[in-house]
Scaffold this motif. Structure first.
Motif, mmCIF file in Angstrom:
data_model
loop_
_atom_site.group_PDB
_atom_site.id
_atom_site.type_symbol
_atom_site.label_atom_id
_atom_site.label_comp_id
_atom_site.label_asym_id
_atom_site.label_seq_id
_atom_site.Cartn_x
_atom_site.Cartn_y
_atom_site.Cartn_z
ATOM 1 N N GLU A 1 -22.470 25.268 20.582
ATOM 2 C CA GLU A 1 -22.508 26.607 20.001
ATOM 3 C C GLU A 1 -23.278 27.591 20.870
ATOM 4 O O GLU A 1 -23.024 28.797 20.824
ATOM 5 C CB GLU A 1 -23.133 26.535 18.617
ATOM 6 C CG GLU A 1 -22.304 25.740 17.617
ATOM 7 C CD GLU A 1 -23.005 25.589 16.284
ATOM 8 O OE1 GLU A 1 -24.170 26.052 16.199
ATOM 9 O OE2 GLU A 1 -22.405 25.016 15.349
ATOM 10 N N MET B 154 -23.402 27.378 24.254
ATOM 11 C CA MET B 154 -22.773 27.524 25.569
ATOM 12 C C MET B 154 -21.797 28.688 25.578
ATOM 13 O O MET B 154 -21.154 28.992 24.567
ATOM 14 C CB MET B 154 -22.047 26.229 25.953
ATOM 15 C CG MET B 154 -22.965 25.069 26.276
ATOM 16 S SD MET B 154 -22.056 23.581 26.715
ATOM 17 C CE MET B 154 -21.244 24.120 28.220
ATOM 18 N N ARG B 155 -21.625 29.322 26.718
ATOM 19 C CA ARG B 155 -20.680 30.418 26.896
ATOM 20 C C ARG B 155 -19.330 29.876 27.343
ATOM 21 O O ARG B 155 -19.256 28.919 28.110
ATOM 22 C CB ARG B 155 -21.201 31.421 27.928
ATOM 23 C CG ARG B 155 -22.459 32.166 27.489
ATOM 24 C CD ARG B 155 -22.882 33.159 28.542
ATOM 25 N NE ARG B 155 -24.068 33.905 28.133
ATOM 26 C CZ ARG B 155 -24.644 34.842 28.888
ATOM 27 N NH1 ARG B 155 -24.130 35.126 30.093
ATOM 28 N NH2 ARG B 155 -25.706 35.474 28.442
ATOM 29 N N ASP B 156 -18.247 30.521 26.863
ATOM 30 C CA ASP B 156 -16.908 30.088 27.223
ATOM 31 C C ASP B 156 -16.557 30.613 28.607
ATOM 32 O O ASP B 156 -16.780 31.786 28.916
ATOM 33 C CB ASP B 156 -15.905 30.601 26.184
ATOM 34 C CG ASP B 156 -14.529 29.971 26.380
ATOM 35 O OD1 ASP B 156 -14.465 28.974 27.114
ATOM 36 O OD2 ASP B 156 -13.556 30.478 25.801
ATOM 37 N N THR C 275 -13.880 31.841 31.184
ATOM 38 C CA THR C 275 -12.538 32.433 31.194
ATOM 39 C C THR C 275 -12.060 32.599 32.626
ATOM 40 O O THR C 275 -12.869 32.835 33.537
ATOM 41 C CB THR C 275 -12.541 33.799 30.492
ATOM 42 O OG1 THR C 275 -13.495 34.639 31.146
ATOM 43 C CG2 THR C 275 -12.942 33.638 29.028
#
Length: 794
Positions: A590, A592-594, A596
């Protein structure tokens, strides 16, 4: 006659020598340096009394500045009253002849025509304690009980052994030394019973009025007669009763933080018993009896008064004075008593009386008792920052000597009693002095000592420096766990590591994290079930300290198999650790950054330029034709394998797909109003398109087609792997080889298409016969088999 003359001559010579020595010692060779007036005396009310004889000065021995003394000085002897001079000389003569532990210790004196100096041990008056001046000892019941016992003991010695009277007992004649002991002084009016000195009546004003008994308020002639007829202890007993009243009414009230307002100023106040302890009141009343003959003796106070005899500090003081004749059993009992009550003792008594006694016991074969070290370390907390040097000289040698003792029994007792004194050890002493002595116990041949050494780490770890924990402690426990044959010790090591993990620097030292995981994992593989249980408990308690990557890749995979352990306890703890680990990973997820993919137009243009550069070159035309033909064969083979019932429709579909695949390798696209040339697709893109096409046709194919399609994909994957091999041929050679193979395959397919057309014409002519359908099916089956063989060969 000649013999008598020689004897007289030798006596004369010896007397002359003694006189010269005495004169030298009382002249310029006075071996003490005189300092300022003692602060506690200067600020007290006793100094402001007109009837004092002495001034109390600081001093020290000339040869040793650390040997402090108190100098009683009568200055301006020529101008002083003769009665005061006689009283001062009487005090010196009495102290010279008396040696008692509760009487002021005489050191030296200097008597000249101008002054009289009396040198004693370093003391300050009790009146400073009553008035709370400077660093004087604070009054409490234990200190008062000890002072009353020591003063009463000294007076009992004067009355019974010396057959004398003191007659000047007051807070100004009682002194406190460095060790907190009460010392009886003020022997200016002391005399043998019924032998009243001539200066007694003239110096009677030295005794404060509030301390005078009723019988001494009459004229001087009656006083002298009273002293010769009454018991020797009568006057001193009354003074001790007055002293009790003043001391107990001078105790600070801890609840209110204020001193009691009652101040002893007149004898009429003695009837107030509110401050006197209940078990002391009977003796207090007998001390203050109106009739002198009815007053209690001081010896009864020392031996019968429960308030004094049952006091812990008094008992310890008596035992220390008699310790030389005590048995080992009595000494052990004394140490237990001391360890329980030492926190309530005055600091001066602990530092300068009890501590030397404990050191002496330690040096004379009583070091196996760890209570000595416990008491010593409790005393060390009484030193302030100003006494750091003294603490280092008094405390640290005792501690080091205890741990230097290599006797197993002593070391085991020390380690078992470690919780009693570990809080009194500072980090520097533990790291530099204690730890080097303790480390030998981990590898001792005795399992009991090894186990106690391992258990002691729980208490020592917070006191050790971080560098020692990282470089010495953790590797040592790791080595012992892997080599020790005792399962209990291996289990305790795992438990200890689980408890001290919070003191290990894991965040800045990844090696410490890996070492902890390794030790816990080793315990998991231990055949001893409690060791596995301890490992799982340690994982559960410290899994939050580990990095998420460590939890996911090392901790959880290593414990999964223990969900099927033979012991229910191990299985339950395993699931507990898994739940905690998954919870930590979920929390990390939760946070952590996604990530892209890049959407920047510049990145896209750079990628297209790179693809165009890779596709260009001398073999661009041959590569494009080879790739187009490869796509044609793949689409054609897939359409034939699909096995649909309408062959004409499939044939038209195949031709349409071939036309789409044979488009030129480059095409113009319009982006942002400008025309750009798209690069030819590379080999990986073609493989992806082919796999997508096969996947769309897979749902409509027969069982035979399902078996053949993976072979096609496998062959293409081999070609792809070959094209990506750095050590193999380049792409131009591969495409040239593909072109040759495909041309040969096209010739073979043209020859095989003639019977197909002929067969179709025949089927139109014989459509009505029943045998035509059967022949058609067999022919189609044979052609499908030929196609499969062809594709496998390719």
């Amino acid at each position: 006659c000649g013999r008598f003359a020689r004897t007289m001559l030798s006596n004369l010579v010896s007397n002359t020598i003694n006189f010269v020595k005495a004169t030298a010692s009382t002249s310029n060779a006075f071996p003490y340096s005189i300092g300022e007036e003692i602060f506690e005396w200067r600020q007290s009310s006793a100094n402001q009394h007109n009837g004092v004889v002495w001034r109390l000065l600081q001093g020290h021995k000339t040869s040793d500045a650390s040997d402090k003394v108190t100098i009683f000085a009568l200055e301006n002897r020529k101008t002083a009253q003769q009665s005061r001079v006689d009283a001062a000389l009487n005090c010196i003569n009495k102290l010279k002849s008396i040696r008692h532990p509760n009487i002021l210790e005489y050191r030296d004196c200097l008597i000249t025509d101008d002054k009289i100096l009396l040198v004693t041990e370093y003391v300050y008056p009790l009146v400073a304690c009553i008035e709370s001046i400077g660093d004087a000892q604070k009054l409490n019941e234990s200190f008062i009980a000890l002072a009353l016992h020591q003063v009463s003991n000294a007076l009992s010695f004067v009355h019974n052994d010396l057959r004398s009277l003191h007659c000047l007992l007051s807070p100004c004649s009682i002194f406190i030394n460095k060790a907190g002991d009460a010392k009886l002084g003020g022997f200016e009016l002391a005399h043998i019973h019924r032998e009243v000195p001539a200066h007694f009546v003239a110096n009677l004003d030295l005794l404060p009025v509030r301390y005078r008994p009723k019988e001494m308020s009459s004229n001087h002639a009656d006083v002298v007669q009273l002293l010769t007829t009454q018991p020797a202890h009568s006057i001193d007993a009354w003074c001790v009763g007055c002293l009790m009243f003043e001391l107990f009414n001078s105790i600070d009230d801890d609840m209110q933080g204020v001193r009691p307002t009652l101040k002893f100023s007149k004898p009429q106040q003695l009837s107030n018993l509110s401050a006197i302890p209940y078990n002391l009141q009977p003796f207090y009343k007998r001390m203050l009896a109106t009739k002198p003959s009815s007053r209690s003796s001081l010896q009864s106070v020392c031996n019968e008064c429960e308030f004094i005899t049952q006091n812990s500090l008094v008992q310890s003081n008596i035992f220390i004075a008699e310790i030389a004749i005590k048995s080992d059993a009595e000494k052990r009992q004394f140490l237990q008593h001391l360890d329980q009550n030492i926190a309530h003792y005055p600091s001066a008594v602990c530092k300068y009386k009890i501590l030397p006694t404990l050191t002496h016991m330690l040096q004379h074969g009583f070091g196996a008792n760890p209570l000595i070290l416990s008491c010593v370390l409790k005393i060390s907390q009484l030193y302030n920052k100003q006494d750091e040097e003294e603490e280092a000289l008094q405390i640290k040698p005792v501690v080091v000597n205890m741990f230097k003792n290599n006797e197993r029994g002593t070391r085991i007792n020390l380690l078992k009693s470690l919780p009693k004194f570990i809080e009194y050890l500072d980090m520097e002493t533990t790291s530099t002095v204690i730890w080097p002595q303790l480390i030998n116990g981990f590898t001792d041949s005795s399992p009991v000592l090894r186990e106690q050494s391992v258990r002691s780490v729980i208490h020592f770890a917070p006191k050790l420096q971080e560098s020692i924990v990282t470089t010495q402690l953790l590797p040592l426990l790791d080595r012992i766990q892997s080599n020790d044959t005792e399962p209990a010790i291996r289990t305790n090591i795992c438990i200890v590591l689980g408890k001290i993990a919070k003191f290990v620097n894991i965040k800045n030292s990844p090696n410490n994290e890996l070492l902890l995981v390794k030790c816990f994992g080793r315990a998991l593989q231990d055949p001893f079930m409690p060791a596995r249980s301890a490992a799982l408990s340690s994982f559960a308690a410290n899994i939050g300290l580990f990095a998420p990557n460590t939890i996911a890749t090392k901790v959880l995979p290593s414990i999964m198999k223990y969900t099927c352990d033979a012991h229910k306890e191990v299985r339950a703890q395993t699931f507990k650790v898994i739940d905690i680990g998954l919870q930590k990973l979920r929390q990390n997820h939760e946070l952590m950054r996604d990530v892209t993919p890049p959407t920047d137009a510049a990145d896209i243009d750079a990628k297209q330029t790179q693809q165009a550069t890779a596709a260009s070159g001398s073999s661009s035309s041959s590569s494009s034709s080879s790739l187009s033909y490869l796509g044609n064969v793949t689409s054609w083979a897939s359409s034939r394998i699909s096995g649909t019932q309408d062959d004409d429709k499939n044939k038209s579909t195949t031709i349409q797909q071939q036309q789409q695949q044979r488009t030129p390798p480059t095409s113009k696209t319009k982006t942002n109003g400008t025309t750009s040339t798209a690069a030819a697709p590379d080999l990986a893109d073609l493989f992806a398109a082919d796999n997508k096409h096969n996947a769309s046709n897979k749902s409509a194919s027969t069982n035979v087609a399902k078996k053949k399609t993976p072979n096609t994909s496998m062959q293409l994957n081999k070609a792809k792997a070959k094209g990506n091999d750095k050590d193999g041929q380049n792409l131009d050679d591969i495409f040239a080889q593909f072109t040759n193979d495909m041309n040969q395959a096209k010739v073979d397919s043209d020859h095989s298409s003639e019977p197909k057309i002929k067969y179709k014409k025949q089927t139109k002519k014989t459509k009505k016969s029943g045998s035509v359908k059967k022949a058609n099916k067999e022919e189609k089956k044979n052609k499908s088999k030929d196609l499969d063989d062809f594709f496998d060969d390719w």
